[in-house]
Design an enzyme around this catalytic site. Structure first.
Site, PDB file in Angstrom:
ATOM      1  N   ARG A  41      18.972  16.808  73.932  1.00 13.09           N
ATOM      2  CA  ARG A  41      19.620  15.575  74.137  1.00 13.09           C
ATOM      3  C   ARG A  41      20.961  15.525  73.751  1.00 13.09           C
ATOM      4  NH1 ARG A  41      15.709  12.807  70.290  1.00 13.09           N
ATOM      5  NH2 ARG A  41      14.287  12.993  72.086  1.00 13.09           N
ATOM      6  N   ASN A  55      16.872  13.754  61.405  1.00 12.09           N
ATOM      7  CA  ASN A  55      16.409  14.969  62.091  1.00 12.09           C
ATOM      8  C   ASN A  55      16.864  16.395  61.047  1.00 12.09           C
ATOM      9  OD1 ASN A  55      16.209  13.875  64.978  1.00 12.09           O
ATOM     10  ND2 ASN A  55      18.282  13.191  64.269  1.00 12.09           N
ATOM     11  N   ASP A  86      18.189  21.154  67.044  1.00 11.83           N
ATOM     12  CA  ASP A  86      17.027  20.023  66.478  1.00 11.83           C
ATOM     13  C   ASP A  86      15.741  20.928  66.317  1.00 11.83           C
ATOM     14  OD1 ASP A  86      14.613  18.395  67.086  1.00 11.83           O
ATOM     15  OD2 ASP A  86      15.917  16.651  67.039  1.00 11.83           O
ATOM     16  N   ASP A 110      12.679  19.674  64.952  1.00 13.67           N
ATOM     17  CA  ASP A 110      11.433  18.894  65.524  1.00 13.67           C
ATOM     18  C   ASP A 110      11.153  18.097  64.477  1.00 13.67           C
ATOM     19  OD1 ASP A 110      11.142  20.783  67.798  1.00 13.67           O
ATOM     20  OD2 ASP A 110      10.525  22.432  66.517  1.00 13.67           O
ATOM     21  N   ASP A 122      11.059  15.443  61.722  1.00 18.80           N
ATOM     22  CA  ASP A 122      12.001  14.203  61.344  1.00 18.80           C
ATOM     23  C   ASP A 122      11.228  13.423  60.133  1.00 18.80           C
ATOM     24  OD1 ASP A 122      13.348  14.452  63.745  1.00 18.80           O
ATOM     25  OD2 ASP A 122      11.342  14.025  64.861  1.00 18.80           O
ATOM     26  N   GLU A 165       4.386  19.332  66.249  1.00 19.02           N
ATOM     27  CA  GLU A 165       5.565  19.635  67.330  1.00 19.02           C
ATOM     28  C   GLU A 165       6.109  20.681  66.806  1.00 19.02           C
ATOM     29  OE1 GLU A 165       9.461  18.208  69.771  1.00 19.02           O
ATOM     30  OE2 GLU A 165       8.347  16.664  68.325  1.00 19.02           O
TER      31      GLU A 165
END
EC number: 3.6.1.15
Length: 181
Positions: free
Chosen positions: A26, A90, A106, A108, A110, A126
């Site tokens: 992202r 995150n 990242d 995954d 959160d 995830e």
């Protein structure tokens, strides 16, 4: 070799998140730096264009203060909504900055924190899936789990970006910088 740079107050930068396999995850097109040191970067953004790995784009809905630390495996987004401040945390690698952007991986997991202080760990499925697909090393899992604990302590103790003064100070600084530009 990538030369690390420290972003300066008032500078607008991109934020790029990657996945463990090196693929872009992202990109936030513009964040205004409020503080930049070797260890901490604090920024602000509002209605910022975000591009996903598949090319889809969207625009953030509210003003936010972002917090990155070079020694912790998480970053925090403080979002200002009508009913209060929400935090999206995150679990990620510590950040690095170069001439292109502030960057992190990242991982995954959160944590979402609500205005009333309650919080939830998200995306464990995830995380498990990507840990197998991308072969996260065992020590990464240990580090991330330890940082979930640290993050929960910070939330409960109202430390760092969860401190009421943090929000007041950095939101005001962001408003003043926006008025200048």
């Amino acid at each position: 070799m990538v030369k690390e740079t420290i972003p300066k107050e008032g500078e607008n930068i991109k934020i790029q998140s990657y996945k463990h396999d090196g693929n872009i995850h992202r990109v936030w097109s513009e964040t205004t730096i409020l503080k930049g040191t070797d260890h901490v970067v604090i920024g602000g953004n509002d209605h910022t264009l975000v591009t996903e790995s598949d090319g889809r784009t969207w625009i953030t809905r509210e003003p936010a203060i972002v917090y990155f630390h070079s020694e912790y495996w998480f970053n925090v987004i403080c979002m200002f909504r009508e009913d209060g401040v929400y935090y999206y945390c995150n679990l990620s690698s510590p950040f690095v900055c170069d001439d292109e952007a502030l960057k992190y991986i990242d991982y995954d997991l959160d944590v979402k924190v609500y205005p009333n202080g309650k919080y939830h760990l998200l995306d464990e499925d995830e995380y498990q899936q990507h840990m197998q697909q991308m072969n996260y090393p065992k020590d990464i899992d240990v580090i991330l789990r330890r940082n979930v604990d640290i993050l929960q302590q910070w939330i409960e103790q109202k430390k760092g970006p969860f401190a009421p003064d943090f929000i007041k100070v950095w939101r005001e600084r962001y408003k003043k910088l926006r008025q200048k530009s």
